[in-house]
Design an enzyme around this catalytic site. Structure first.
Site, PDB file in Angstrom:
ATOM      1  N   ILE A  80      13.148 -38.241  -6.992  1.00 11.23           N
ATOM      2  CA  ILE A  80      11.700 -38.263  -6.907  1.00 11.23           C
ATOM      3  C   ILE A  80      11.245 -37.320  -6.176  1.00 11.23           C
ATOM      4  CG2 ILE A  80       9.847 -39.558  -6.527  1.00 11.23           C
ATOM      5  CD1 ILE A  80      11.285 -42.019  -7.292  1.00 11.23           C
ATOM      6  N   LEU A 132      14.662 -32.790  -3.244  1.00 14.89           N
ATOM      7  CA  LEU A 132      15.115 -33.878  -4.115  1.00 14.89           C
ATOM      8  C   LEU A 132      16.433 -34.299  -3.688  1.00 14.89           C
ATOM      9  CD1 LEU A 132      14.311 -32.373  -7.811  1.00 14.89           C
ATOM     10  CD2 LEU A 132      12.718 -34.053  -6.485  1.00 14.89           C
ATOM     11  N   GLY A 143      18.962 -36.596  -2.091  1.00 12.53           N
ATOM     12  CA  GLY A 143      19.080 -37.943  -1.455  1.00 12.53           C
ATOM     13  C   GLY A 143      17.647 -38.859  -1.595  1.00 12.53           C
ATOM     14  N   HIS A 144      16.637 -38.092  -2.586  1.00 16.71           N
ATOM     15  CA  HIS A 144      15.494 -38.924  -2.574  1.00 16.71           C
ATOM     16  C   HIS A 144      15.113 -39.171  -4.147  1.00 16.71           C
ATOM     17  CE1 HIS A 144      10.947 -39.651  -2.148  1.00 16.71           C
ATOM     18  NE2 HIS A 144      11.263 -39.991  -1.214  1.00 16.71           N
ATOM     19  N   PHE A 145      15.912 -39.922  -4.676  1.00 14.70           N
ATOM     20  CA  PHE A 145      16.805 -41.028  -4.748  1.00 14.70           C
ATOM     21  C   PHE A 145      17.963 -40.838  -5.532  1.00 14.70           C
ATOM     22  CE2 PHE A 145      12.840 -42.800  -3.485  1.00 14.70           C
ATOM     23  CZ  PHE A 145      12.941 -43.582  -2.292  1.00 14.70           C
TER      24      PHE A 145
END
Length: 132
Positions: free
Chosen positions: A58, A49, A51-53
């Protein structure tokens, strides 16, 4: 994670797997297909998870595919390899705190199915060709 008596806890993945993407699974053998159901709790501290986002983490789609491969491998008791991803549709996000609920049917080398969240919303539908 859903507590169901006939579910098997998944062992840690082999050394080549990037992460444990299945917590528990069950397998049903039909006349011409194998059905594998799997569960995976998406934890708030999940490495995938990061850095995404930022602000709305997500669970990445590539790890949904990894969950499918690990579930197929558990169903057959040997490694599974993705040969072709014929189609994939992302319909709803999988967020921290969600439980990924996978349901895949394998006929020959074709795996079809997808996953839903614990609220019943379909998150992903896919068709893949796998070697097992």
């Amino acid at each position: 994670m859903t507590s169901v008596a006939d579910w098997t806890l998944a062992p840690p993945p082999g050394r080549a797997a990037p992460l444990a993407a299945v917590d528990a699974y069950r397998v049903t053998q039909g006349d011409d297909e194998v059905r594998v159901e799997a569960r995976f709790a998406i934890r708030h501290d999940e490495e995938t998870l990061r850095g995404h986002f930022p602000g709305l983490p997500i669970y990445p789609g590539v790890f949904v595919v990894e969950s499918v491969l690990q579930a197929v491998a558990l169903a057959y008791g040997r490694p599974a390899r993705l040969r072709e991803l014929r189609s994939i549709r992302f319909l709803a996000p999988l967020l921290a705190g969600d439980e990924l609920r996978l349901d895949v049917r394998i006929r020959g080398e074709v795996a079809k199915g997808g996953c839903a969240r614990q609220d019943g919303a379909t998150a992903v539908q896919l068709t893949a060709v796998v070697d097992v």
